[in-house]
Design a protein around this motif. Structure first.
Motif, PDB file in Angstrom:
ATOM      1  N   VAL A  18       0.841  -1.201   0.000  1.00  0.00           N
ATOM      2  CA  VAL A  18       0.000   0.000   0.000  1.00  0.00           C
ATOM      3  C   VAL A  18       0.879   1.256   0.000  1.00  0.00           C
ATOM      4  CG1 VAL A  18      -1.650   1.343   1.374  1.00  0.00           C
ATOM      5  CG2 VAL A  18      -2.029  -1.096   1.015  1.00  0.00           C
ATOM      6  N   ALA A  19       1.945   1.238   0.787  1.00  0.00           N
ATOM      7  CA  ALA A  19       2.842   2.402   0.845  1.00  0.00           C
ATOM      8  C   ALA A  19       3.515   2.647  -0.508  1.00  0.00           C
ATOM      9  CB  ALA A  19       3.888   2.209   1.941  1.00  0.00           C
ATOM     10  N   LYS A  20       3.988   1.591  -1.154  1.00  0.00           N
ATOM     11  CA  LYS A  20       4.625   1.743  -2.459  1.00  0.00           C
ATOM     12  C   LYS A  20       3.607   2.192  -3.510  1.00  0.00           C
ATOM     13  CE  LYS A  20       8.474  -1.488  -2.098  1.00  0.00           C
ATOM     14  NZ  LYS A  20       9.035  -2.722  -2.681  1.00  0.00           N
ATOM     15  N   PHE A  21       2.425   1.571  -3.473  1.00  0.00           N
ATOM     16  CA  PHE A  21       1.364   1.971  -4.401  1.00  0.00           C
ATOM     17  C   PHE A  21       1.031   3.444  -4.197  1.00  0.00           C
ATOM     18  CE2 PHE A  21      -2.963   2.455  -5.925  1.00  0.00           C
ATOM     19  CZ  PHE A  21      -3.005   1.671  -7.065  1.00  0.00           C
ATOM     20  N   GLY A  22       0.949   3.868  -2.947  1.00  0.00           N
ATOM     21  CA  GLY A  22       0.643   5.259  -2.629  1.00  0.00           C
ATOM     22  C   GLY A  22       1.731   6.213  -3.078  1.00  0.00           C
ATOM     23  N   ALA A  23       2.983   5.801  -2.940  1.00  0.00           N
ATOM     24  CA  ALA A  23       4.091   6.670  -3.370  1.00  0.00           C
ATOM     25  C   ALA A  23       4.069   6.864  -4.886  1.00  0.00           C
ATOM     26  CB  ALA A  23       5.424   6.079  -2.925  1.00  0.00           C
ATOM     27  N   VAL A  24       3.901   5.778  -5.624  1.00  0.00           N
ATOM     28  CA  VAL A  24       3.819   5.896  -7.085  1.00  0.00           C
ATOM     29  C   VAL A  24       2.588   6.719  -7.456  1.00  0.00           C
ATOM     30  CG1 VAL A  24       3.462   4.618  -9.245  1.00  0.00           C
ATOM     31  CG2 VAL A  24       5.092   3.769  -7.556  1.00  0.00           C
ATOM     32  N   GLY A  25       1.481   6.439  -6.774  1.00  0.00           N
ATOM     33  CA  GLY A  25       0.253   7.182  -7.035  1.00  0.00           C
ATOM     34  C   GLY A  25       0.381   8.668  -6.728  1.00  0.00           C
ATOM     35  N   ALA A  26       1.122   9.007  -5.683  1.00  0.00           N
ATOM     36  CA  ALA A  26       1.318  10.424  -5.336  1.00  0.00           C
ATOM     37  C   ALA A  26       2.090  11.147  -6.441  1.00  0.00           C
ATOM     38  CB  ALA A  26       2.048  10.547  -4.002  1.00  0.00           C
ATOM     39  N   PHE A  27       3.128  10.494  -6.972  1.00  0.00           N
ATOM     40  CA  PHE A  27       3.854  11.102  -8.091  1.00  0.00           C
ATOM     41  C   PHE A  27       2.945  11.195  -9.317  1.00  0.00           C
ATOM     42  CE2 PHE A  27       7.761   9.851  -5.760  1.00  0.00           C
ATOM     43  CZ  PHE A  27       8.365  11.096  -5.746  1.00  0.00           C
ATOM     44  N   GLY A  28       2.138  10.144  -9.539  1.00  0.00           N
ATOM     45  CA  GLY A  28       1.179  10.170 -10.646  1.00  0.00           C
ATOM     46  C   GLY A  28       0.161  11.282 -10.483  1.00  0.00           C
ATOM     47  N   LEU A  29      -0.262  11.519  -9.244  1.00  0.00           N
ATOM     48  CA  LEU A  29      -1.198  12.615  -8.961  1.00  0.00           C
ATOM     49  C   LEU A  29      -0.586  13.954  -9.350  1.00  0.00           C
ATOM     50  CD1 LEU A  29      -3.830  13.722  -7.581  1.00  0.00           C
ATOM     51  CD2 LEU A  29      -2.475  13.839  -5.488  1.00  0.00           C
ATOM     52  N   VAL A  30       0.668  14.155  -8.982  1.00  0.00           N
ATOM     53  CA  VAL A  30       1.356  15.408  -9.333  1.00  0.00           C
ATOM     54  C   VAL A  30       1.444  15.553 -10.851  1.00  0.00           C
ATOM     55  CG1 VAL A  30       3.578  16.619  -9.223  1.00  0.00           C
ATOM     56  CG2 VAL A  30       2.634  15.546  -7.165  1.00  0.00           C
ATOM     57  N   VAL A  31       1.805  14.474 -11.532  1.00  0.00           N
ATOM     58  CA  VAL A  31       1.881  14.515 -13.000  1.00  0.00           C
ATOM     59  C   VAL A  31       0.511  14.832 -13.582  1.00  0.00           C
ATOM     60  CG1 VAL A  31       2.235  13.068 -15.062  1.00  0.00           C
ATOM     61  CG2 VAL A  31       3.878  12.970 -13.177  1.00  0.00           C
ATOM     62  N   ASN A  32      -0.521  14.143 -13.094  1.00  0.00           N
ATOM     63  CA  ASN A  32      -1.883  14.321 -13.589  1.00  0.00           C
ATOM     64  C   ASN A  32      -2.359  15.764 -13.411  1.00  0.00           C
ATOM     65  OD1 ASN A  32      -4.663  14.041 -14.174  1.00  0.00           O
ATOM     66  ND2 ASN A  32      -4.771  12.039 -13.231  1.00  0.00           N
ATOM     67  N   ILE A  33      -2.220  16.288 -12.222  1.00  0.00           N
ATOM     68  CA  ILE A  33      -2.671  17.652 -11.937  1.00  0.00           C
ATOM     69  C   ILE A  33      -1.840  18.679 -12.715  1.00  0.00           C
ATOM     70  CG2 ILE A  33      -2.920  19.397 -10.109  1.00  0.00           C
ATOM     71  CD1 ILE A  33      -5.029  17.170 -10.037  1.00  0.00           C
ATOM     72  N   ALA A  34      -0.527  18.465 -12.783  1.00  0.00           N
ATOM     73  CA  ALA A  34       0.332  19.415 -13.504  1.00  0.00           C
ATOM     74  C   ALA A  34      -0.011  19.458 -14.987  1.00  0.00           C
ATOM     75  CB  ALA A  34       1.805  19.039 -13.306  1.00  0.00           C
ATOM     76  N   VAL A  35      -0.155  18.287 -15.609  1.00  0.00           N
ATOM     77  CA  VAL A  35      -0.481  18.256 -17.040  1.00  0.00           C
ATOM     78  C   VAL A  35      -1.871  18.850 -17.279  1.00  0.00           C
ATOM     79  CG1 VAL A  35      -0.952  16.714 -19.004  1.00  0.00           C
ATOM     80  CG2 VAL A  35       1.064  16.335 -17.570  1.00  0.00           C
ATOM     81  N   SER A  36      -2.843  18.473 -16.454  1.00  0.00           N
ATOM     82  CA  SER A  36      -4.204  19.011 -16.611  1.00  0.00           C
ATOM     83  C   SER A  36      -4.208  20.530 -16.493  1.00  0.00           C
ATOM     84  CB  SER A  36      -5.139  18.413 -15.554  1.00  0.00           C
ATOM     85  OG  SER A  36      -5.263  17.032 -15.722  1.00  0.00           O
ATOM     86  N   ASN A  37      -3.557  21.050 -15.459  1.00  0.00           N
ATOM     87  CA  ASN A  37      -3.530  22.503 -15.266  1.00  0.00           C
ATOM     88  C   ASN A  37      -2.772  23.216 -16.373  1.00  0.00           C
ATOM     89  OD1 ASN A  37      -4.785  23.661 -12.646  1.00  0.00           O
ATOM     90  ND2 ASN A  37      -3.996  21.642 -12.089  1.00  0.00           N
ATOM     91  N   LEU A  38      -1.691  22.614 -16.838  1.00  0.00           N
ATOM     92  CA  LEU A  38      -0.943  23.203 -17.949  1.00  0.00           C
ATOM     93  C   LEU A  38      -1.833  23.322 -19.186  1.00  0.00           C
ATOM     94  CD1 LEU A  38       1.867  24.177 -18.952  1.00  0.00           C
ATOM     95  CD2 LEU A  38       2.243  21.833 -19.726  1.00  0.00           C
ATOM     96  N   ILE A  39      -2.583  22.266 -19.477  1.00  0.00           N
ATOM     97  CA  ILE A  39      -3.480  22.303 -20.641  1.00  0.00           C
ATOM     98  C   ILE A  39      -4.624  23.286 -20.402  1.00  0.00           C
ATOM     99  CG2 ILE A  39      -5.080  20.925 -22.036  1.00  0.00           C
ATOM    100  CD1 ILE A  39      -3.180  18.512 -21.516  1.00  0.00           C
ATOM    101  N   TRP A  40      -5.192  23.287 -19.190  1.00  0.00           N
ATOM    102  CA  TRP A  40      -6.291  24.212 -18.885  1.00  0.00           C
ATOM    103  C   TRP A  40      -5.860  25.664 -19.069  1.00  0.00           C
ATOM    104  CZ3 TRP A  40      -7.591  21.469 -13.641  1.00  0.00           C
ATOM    105  CH2 TRP A  40      -8.398  20.354 -13.890  1.00  0.00           C
ATOM    106  N   ARG A  41      -4.631  25.979 -18.655  1.00  0.00           N
ATOM    107  CA  ARG A  41      -4.176  27.368 -18.644  1.00  0.00           C
ATOM    108  C   ARG A  41      -3.634  27.850 -19.988  1.00  0.00           C
ATOM    109  NH1 ARG A  41      -6.244  26.167 -14.608  1.00  0.00           N
ATOM    110  NH2 ARG A  41      -5.808  26.676 -12.467  1.00  0.00           N
ATOM    111  N   THR A  42      -3.145  26.921 -20.810  1.00  0.00           N
ATOM    112  CA  THR A  42      -2.453  27.349 -22.031  1.00  0.00           C
ATOM    113  C   THR A  42      -3.212  27.060 -23.321  1.00  0.00           C
ATOM    114  OG1 THR A  42      -1.214  25.269 -22.146  1.00  0.00           O
ATOM    115  CG2 THR A  42      -0.184  27.106 -20.959  1.00  0.00           C
ATOM    116  N   THR A  43      -4.333  26.343 -23.219  1.00  0.00           N
ATOM    117  CA  THR A  43      -5.084  26.020 -24.439  1.00  0.00           C
ATOM    118  C   THR A  43      -6.573  26.312 -24.222  1.00  0.00           C
ATOM    119  OG1 THR A  43      -5.608  23.731 -23.852  1.00  0.00           O
ATOM    120  CG2 THR A  43      -3.476  24.116 -24.910  1.00  0.00           C
ATOM    121  N   ASP A  44      -7.316  26.153 -25.280  1.00  0.00           N
ATOM    122  CA  ASP A  44      -8.769  26.308 -25.205  1.00  0.00           C
ATOM    123  C   ASP A  44      -9.469  24.949 -25.133  1.00  0.00           C
ATOM    124  OD1 ASP A  44      -8.631  29.065 -25.294  1.00  0.00           O
ATOM    125  OD2 ASP A  44      -8.652  29.121 -27.486  1.00  0.00           O
ATOM    126  N   ILE A  45      -8.723  23.904 -24.833  1.00  0.00           N
ATOM    127  CA  ILE A  45      -9.315  22.561 -24.722  1.00  0.00           C
ATOM    128  C   ILE A  45     -10.253  22.549 -23.518  1.00  0.00           C
ATOM    129  CG2 ILE A  45      -8.792  20.124 -24.290  1.00  0.00           C
ATOM    130  CD1 ILE A  45      -6.157  20.561 -25.811  1.00  0.00           C
TER     131      ILE A  45
END
Length: 175
Positions: A18-45
């Motif tokens: 669970v701890a390892k899954f959570g650690a990978v998931g936490a990094f994935g969360l950062v990637v997910n939110i960063a990419v989503s926000n980057l697209i939200w802020r820089t495009t009209d998608i």
């Protein structure tokens, strides 16, 4: 090993997983939110499409983390099957995650940047429960029980001090 000791060992292994899954998931969360926000802020998608794009990038990132860290000790014999199931269950998780964002955005009109991020994270949380169950049950299969038990028992055996170890035969056996 006693029944209580075996249960304790299984719970310890689950806690590490669970701890390892959570650690990978936490990094994935950062990637997910960063990419989503980057697209939200820089495009009209639109918000939901941009959120789905962030999810896809995070899924690819997470596969590498899960395969080569969280579940590196699991069965590696069927990579095509593993990847197919991973993508299938990830797609279901993405539908769960995106469904929450879609309902908030188009169902309730909550689409400010803060609201979009809150519902994106809520969707990720709900989808994570599904993904954890499906990945550990179907995708990254455990090794056969006898092999896993032997590995666990060897790991849990107390080590003897060096002066108590009886050296084995040196050289060819059966002279």
């Amino acid at each position: 090993m006693s029944e209580r000791g075996a249960l304790r060992a299984r719970l310890d292994l689950l806690a590490r997983e669970v701890a390892k899954f959570g650690a990978v998931g936490a990094f994935g969360l950062v990637v997910n939110i960063a990419v989503s926000n980057l697209i939200w802020r820089t495009t009209d998608i639109p918000v939901v499409r941009a959120g789905l794009m962030g999810t896809v990038v995070a899924i690819l990132f997470n596969y590498v983390g899960f395969r080569y860290w969280t579940y590196r000790d699991r069965d590696k014999s069927g990579r095509t099957r593993e990847l197919t199931l991973f993508l299938l269950f990830s797609a279901v998780g993405a539908l769960i995650e995106t469904g929450v964002l879609y309902a908030a955005t188009y169902g309730f009109g909550w689409n400010s940047p803060v609201q979009s991020n809150v519902f994106k994270i809520l969707g990720i949380g709900i989808a994570t429960l599904f993904r954890f169950w499906s990945y550990r049950t179907w995708v990254f299969r455990a090794l056969p029980a006898t092999e896993a038990v032997l590995n666990t028992e060897r790991f849990l055996e107390p080590r003897r001090p060096a002066d108590e170890v009886v050296p084995g035969p040196v050289g060819p056996v059966g002279r």
